[in-house]
Scaffold this motif. Structure first.
Motif, mmCIF file in Angstrom:
data_model
loop_
_atom_site.group_PDB
_atom_site.id
_atom_site.type_symbol
_atom_site.label_atom_id
_atom_site.label_comp_id
_atom_site.label_asym_id
_atom_site.label_seq_id
_atom_site.Cartn_x
_atom_site.Cartn_y
_atom_site.Cartn_z
ATOM 1 N N GLY A 1 0.792 -1.221 0.000
ATOM 2 C CA GLY A 1 0.000 0.000 0.000
ATOM 3 C C GLY A 1 0.822 1.267 0.000
ATOM 4 N N MET A 2 1.224 1.715 -1.190
ATOM 5 C CA MET A 2 1.969 2.986 -1.274
ATOM 6 C C MET A 2 1.677 3.713 -2.583
ATOM 7 S SD MET A 2 3.783 0.524 -2.804
ATOM 8 C CE MET A 2 4.094 -0.506 -1.407
ATOM 9 N N GLU B 1 -3.512 -0.446 2.397
ATOM 10 C CA GLU B 1 -4.788 -0.365 1.677
ATOM 11 C C GLU B 1 -4.640 -0.024 0.198
ATOM 12 O OE1 GLU B 1 -7.861 -0.695 3.005
ATOM 13 O OE2 GLU B 1 -7.188 -1.008 5.077
ATOM 14 N N THR B 2 -3.836 1.005 -0.098
ATOM 15 C CA THR B 2 -3.890 1.604 -1.434
ATOM 16 C C THR B 2 -3.039 0.846 -2.433
ATOM 17 O OG1 THR B 2 -4.031 3.700 -0.259
ATOM 18 C CG2 THR B 2 -3.837 3.807 -2.657
ATOM 19 N N GLY B 3 -3.691 -0.028 -3.209
ATOM 20 C CA GLY B 3 -2.989 -0.764 -4.246
ATOM 21 C C GLY B 3 -2.872 0.072 -5.506
ATOM 22 N N ALA B 4 -1.868 -0.278 -6.318
ATOM 23 C CA ALA B 4 -1.741 0.386 -7.614
ATOM 24 C C ALA B 4 -2.853 -0.122 -8.512
ATOM 25 C CB ALA B 4 -0.382 0.066 -8.218
#
Lengths: 64, 267
Positions: B206-207, B232-235
């Motif tokens: 998550g980046m 949390e933040t997927g590409a």
């Protein structure tokens, strides 16, 4: 049982795979520790969860 | 009394730090005492490490090593020199983590990636136009050698699979997971935790994007697994990977690796 630090009510005779699927985890992108021991993916289907289990589930999202 | 000056023990005969500078160099030289650049004078004791650097002058190789190490507290530097870290994946995370670990003087690095440098890598990965088409292992090794010629770098240009994890990583007590694809991340973590009983993994999840920097954190979810990222933040389409957040996450991983190398296991 305890999942990621939260108390969770366990349905009778649930396998780890059934629990993970119901909780909408994608088994290809997670790692699971049961009572401090890493669980090989091949055992998800055969492990029957118990009330005293402590489960930690780590989920990976894409990016690097 | 003897003090270590630019890597050699020398008799200082009661001189202060600035008196030694004036004796061996010039008033404009940089003086670093036990890892800290000083701008006022201090007396010296036998345990001190003093580095005097003439600006703009290329030093001899041995002197260079002690000058480069000058910013590290001496006891920390010795632990890092003995450190062995494997980095799996040399993209936005792995290439930047390798650069940081080389700068702080981690003595043994293993760099593993199967891929070559592409134009789309340059928005966040530590490569240059001249590296396009080169294997990432080779392009990164070239940079690390220019940054710190005093560390040992091993490279393996292969794809990591469940079948070669043990062969690749069994000599390295710290494994840095720096892959891009979530299934590859999970494969490496699962395989290494099952088959490498001594390993500690510093992984990432998550980046992507440009959400707050402060959501990126270091966690310790499993016994031998640390995880960095916002978790949390997927590409994905519309949420690309960009240099700042990827490097923030790389910084979290590199700092956790540094902490482990000096014996700090808490996050």
């Amino acid at each position: 049982m305890k999942v990621n630090g939260q108390q969770v009510a366990l349905k009778q005779g649930q396998t780890l795979l059934v629990f993970l699927t119901a909780a909408q985890y994608d088994c290809r992108t997670i790692a699971v520790e049961r009572n401090g021991v890493i669980v090989p993916k091949a055992e998800y289907e055969s492990i029957c969860l118990e009330d005293q289990d402590t489960i930690e589930i780590v989920r990976f999202v894409g990016g690097g | 009394m003897q003090v270590e000056i630019n890597g050699n023990k020398r008799e200082v005969a009661g001189r202060t730090a600035f008196e030694v500078r004036d004796w061996l160099g010039a008033a404009s030289d940089i003086v670093i005492l036990n890892g800290f650049q000083i701008d006022k004078d201090y007396p010296l004791t036998a345990e001190d490490t003093l580095t005097i650097i003439r600006k703009g002058v290329m030093p001899e190789r041995e002197e260079l090593a002690s000058m480069m190490a000058a910013r590290h507290t001496p006891a920390v530097h010795k632990k890092l020199q003995q450190g062995r870290v494997a980095i799996a994946g040399l993209g936005g995370l792995g290439s930047n983590i390798a650069v940081m670990l080389a700068r702080i003087g981690v003595g043994h690095l293993l760099l593993v990636d199967f891929d070559i440098v592409e134009p789309s890598n340059l928005n966040r990965q530590s490569y240059y136009i001249r590296h396009l088409g080169m294997p990432k292992t080779q392009a990164l090794q070239e940079q690390l050698t220019e940054i710190n010629p005093f560390i040992q770098i091993e490279t393996r240009t292969v794809r990591v699979t469940a079948d070669n994890v043990v062969e690749l990583f069994s000599d390295y007590p710290i494994l840095c997971e720096a892959f891009d694809k979530p299934d590859a991340k999970a494969m490496l973590v699962n395989t290494a935790l099952q088959k490498l009983p001594g390993v500690t993994i510093v992984a990432s999840s998550g980046m992507a994007g440009y959400a707050s920097s402060n959501l990126v954190k270091t966690t310790h979810p499993l016994k031998r697994l640390y995880m960095c990222g916002d978790l949390e933040t997927g590409a994905g389409i519309g949420t690309g990977l960009m240099a700042p957040r990827v490097q923030i996450c790389a910084g979290h991983q590199a700092n956790m690796i540094l902490r482990l190398l000096v014996g700090r296991e808490e996050i």
